[in-house]
Design a protein around this motif. Structure first.
Motif, PDB file in Angstrom:
ATOM      1  N   UNK A 111       0.845  -1.195   0.000  1.00 20.43           N
ATOM      2  CA  UNK A 111       0.000   0.000   0.000  1.00 20.43           C
ATOM      3  C   UNK A 111       0.883   1.248   0.000  1.00 20.43           C
ATOM      4  N   UNK A 112       2.184   1.028  -0.177  1.00 22.09           N
ATOM      5  CA  UNK A 112       3.186   2.094  -0.246  1.00 22.09           C
ATOM      6  C   UNK A 112       3.398   2.802   1.089  1.00 22.09           C
ATOM      7  N   UNK A 113       3.002   2.146   2.182  1.00 23.16           N
ATOM      8  CA  UNK A 113       3.382   2.620   3.504  1.00 23.16           C
ATOM      9  C   UNK A 113       4.853   2.326   3.745  1.00 23.16           C
ATOM     10  N   UNK A 114       5.397   2.827   4.839  1.00 23.54           N
ATOM     11  CA  UNK A 114       6.842   2.699   5.051  1.00 23.54           C
ATOM     12  C   UNK A 114       7.281   1.247   5.180  1.00 23.54           C
ATOM     13  N   UNK A 115       6.458   0.403   5.807  1.00 27.75           N
ATOM     14  CA  UNK A 115       6.839  -1.009   5.925  1.00 27.75           C
ATOM     15  C   UNK A 115       6.911  -1.667   4.553  1.00 27.75           C
ATOM     16  N   UNK A 116       5.901  -1.404   3.746  1.00 25.98           N
ATOM     17  CA  UNK A 116       5.863  -2.009   2.412  1.00 25.98           C
ATOM     18  C   UNK A 116       6.993  -1.500   1.534  1.00 25.98           C
ATOM     19  N   UNK A 117       7.379  -0.245   1.716  1.00 23.13           N
ATOM     20  CA  UNK A 117       8.483   0.306   0.940  1.00 23.13           C
ATOM     21  C   UNK A 117       9.805  -0.379   1.298  1.00 23.13           C
ATOM     22  N   UNK A 118       9.965  -0.719   2.562  1.00 18.25           N
ATOM     23  CA  UNK A 118      11.156  -1.462   2.990  1.00 18.25           C
ATOM     24  C   UNK A 118      11.224  -2.815   2.290  1.00 18.25           C
TER      25      UNK A 118
ATOM     26  N   UNK B   1      12.786 -12.102  -8.648  1.00 20.78           N
ATOM     27  CA  UNK B   1      11.816 -12.002  -9.732  1.00 20.78           C
ATOM     28  C   UNK B   1      10.569 -12.871  -9.535  1.00 20.78           C
ATOM     29  N   UNK B   2      10.661 -13.856  -8.681  1.00 17.28           N
ATOM     30  CA  UNK B   2       9.543 -14.799  -8.563  1.00 17.28           C
ATOM     31  C   UNK B   2       8.579 -14.467  -7.425  1.00 17.28           C
ATOM     32  N   UNK B   3       8.664 -13.247  -6.902  1.00 19.99           N
ATOM     33  CA  UNK B   3       7.680 -12.751  -5.939  1.00 19.99           C
ATOM     34  C   UNK B   3       6.958 -11.585  -6.596  1.00 19.99           C
ATOM     35  N   UNK B   4       5.669 -11.776  -6.867  1.00 25.41           N
ATOM     36  CA  UNK B   4       4.871 -10.749  -7.557  1.00 25.41           C
ATOM     37  C   UNK B   4       4.446  -9.668  -6.587  1.00 25.41           C
ATOM     38  N   UNK B   5       4.663  -8.416  -6.969  1.00 35.82           N
ATOM     39  CA  UNK B   5       4.224  -7.278  -6.163  1.00 35.82           C
ATOM     40  C   UNK B   5       2.922  -6.736  -6.735  1.00 35.82           C
ATOM     41  N   UNK B   6       1.941  -6.528  -5.863  1.00 33.29           N
ATOM     42  CA  UNK B   6       0.690  -5.944  -6.330  1.00 33.29           C
ATOM     43  C   UNK B   6       0.194  -4.901  -5.343  1.00 33.29           C
ATOM     44  N   UNK B   7      -0.700  -4.048  -5.815  1.00 37.16           N
ATOM     45  CA  UNK B   7      -1.315  -3.040  -4.959  1.00 37.16           C
ATOM     46  C   UNK B   7      -2.795  -2.944  -5.283  1.00 37.16           C
ATOM     47  N   UNK B   8      -3.568  -2.422  -4.336  1.00 42.39           N
ATOM     48  CA  UNK B   8      -4.997  -2.225  -4.514  1.00 42.39           C
ATOM     49  C   UNK B   8      -5.266  -0.735  -4.661  1.00 42.39           C
ATOM     50  N   UNK B   9      -5.748  -0.336  -5.825  1.00 43.02           N
ATOM     51  CA  UNK B   9      -6.107   1.065  -6.037  1.00 43.02           C
ATOM     52  C   UNK B   9      -7.604   1.198  -5.811  1.00 43.02           C
ATOM     53  N   UNK B  10      -7.973   1.762  -4.693  1.00 39.09           N
ATOM     54  CA  UNK B  10      -9.379   1.847  -4.302  1.00 39.09           C
ATOM     55  C   UNK B  10     -10.141   2.938  -5.047  1.00 39.09           C
ATOM     56  N   UNK B  11      -9.411   3.853  -5.675  1.00 40.02           N
ATOM     57  CA  UNK B  11     -10.046   4.993  -6.316  1.00 40.02           C
ATOM     58  C   UNK B  11     -10.226   6.180  -5.387  1.00 40.02           C
TER      59      UNK B  11
ATOM     60  N   UNK C 218      -7.553   7.047  -3.038  1.00 37.34           N
ATOM     61  CA  UNK C 218      -6.251   7.225  -2.407  1.00 37.34           C
ATOM     62  C   UNK C 218      -5.816   8.689  -2.419  1.00 37.34           C
ATOM     63  N   UNK C 219      -4.897   9.027  -1.521  1.00 36.48           N
ATOM     64  CA  UNK C 219      -4.291  10.352  -1.512  1.00 36.48           C
ATOM     65  C   UNK C 219      -3.429  10.544  -2.767  1.00 36.48           C
ATOM     66  N   UNK C 220      -3.322  11.773  -3.277  1.00 31.24           N
ATOM     67  CA  UNK C 220      -2.389  12.026  -4.386  1.00 31.24           C
ATOM     68  C   UNK C 220      -0.963  11.596  -4.055  1.00 31.24           C
ATOM     69  N   UNK C 221      -0.571  11.732  -2.791  1.00 33.77           N
ATOM     70  CA  UNK C 221       0.786  11.359  -2.381  1.00 33.77           C
ATOM     71  C   UNK C 221       1.047   9.866  -2.558  1.00 33.77           C
ATOM     72  N   UNK C 222      -0.002   9.051  -2.478  1.00 34.72           N
ATOM     73  CA  UNK C 222       0.174   7.606  -2.686  1.00 34.72           C
ATOM     74  C   UNK C 222       0.557   7.318  -4.131  1.00 34.72           C
TER      75      UNK C 222
END
Length: 232
Positions: free
Chosen positions: A35-42, A53-63, A65-69
């Motif tokens: 969700x691009x929080x500090x833990x996830x960024x780490x 390469x064999x770990x897929x990264x995904x995110x949920x765009x709820x529609x 979100x803050x512009x900063x996200x």
């Protein structure tokens, strides 16, 4: 995941080593939700640094979100040249919810808030996790009393997969130190006392000495502050 690998991952304290060991010793689908929080960024930085390469990264765009996200999403993709797969709510479900209840109906009741969370978060997450056998999260024990009861590796009976929480025993300062040491991009709202960042209408900055989750769904009772992604 066999018992030997579970025990090995539980014993490893180094984040990068634990992700490497998992990626090299587990042959089924592994995903990481950010969700691009500090833990996830780490965690994203650790994956990119080791070119996993064999770990897929995904995110949920709820529609909602803050512009900063979106800014940190773009910076992350550019800095690490990594693919981040986006999942969105189903159009018809969102349209029906808004048309029947109103654009900000989640303020009106816990039931309507949870319905919104389900449409915008839980349903897309369920699609994102289909076929996965390990789900990596950025959950930490000090984030809440419930999360303090977690183990580094949990079996999710509902979704029939393992949840791996490699930062479980990290403190907030550990996370911040890692970000600074490695030049990791982060959501600048964190500099304004936004600790747990979700959808814009449902997130505020916390006040001194407030609980980690106080800025989420602040109009509700403390015991109800989960959206269904994690039941703990």
């Amino acid at each position: 995941m066999n018992l030997d690998l579970i025990n090995r991952l539980n014993e490893i304290t180094d984040l990068q080593e634990s992700l490497l060991v998992l990626s090299q010793n587990f042959n089924e689908k592994i995903v990481f939700s950010t969700s691009f929080g500090i833990e996830d960024q780490v965690i994203t930085q650790a994956l990119a640094f080791n070119n996993i390469q064999n770990i897929e990264i995904f995110t949920l765009d709820t529609g909602r979100l803050f512009p900063e996200a979106y800014t940190v999403w773009d910076k992350t993709k550019l800095q690490y040249n990594t693919k981040i797969k986006a999942y969105y709510p189903e159009n018809e479900a969102i349209e029906n919810y808004v048309n029947n209840n109103g654009i900000n109906a989640f303020y009106n009741s816990t039931e309507l808030r949870k319905e919104c969370c389900f449409i915008r978060k839980v349903a897309p997450l369920n699609r994102a996790l289909q076929g996965s056998k390990v789900w990596i999260t950025g959950l930490r024990a000090e984030q809440s009393d419930n999360r303090n009861q977690l183990n580094k590796i949990e079996w999710d009976e509902q979704r029939q997969l393992f949840k791996f929480n490699p930062l479980l025993h990290w403190t907030t300062q550990d996370v911040v130190d890692y970000l600074q040491k490695n030049g990791v991009p982060y959501n600048t709202l964190h500099d304004q006392n936004y600790v747990s960042i979700g959808c814009a209408p449902c997130t505020r900055a916390i006040k001194p000495n407030e609980d980690f989750r106080a800025g989420r769904w602040w109009w509700e009772d403390q015991s109800k502050k989960e959206c269904g992604l994690h039941q703990s």
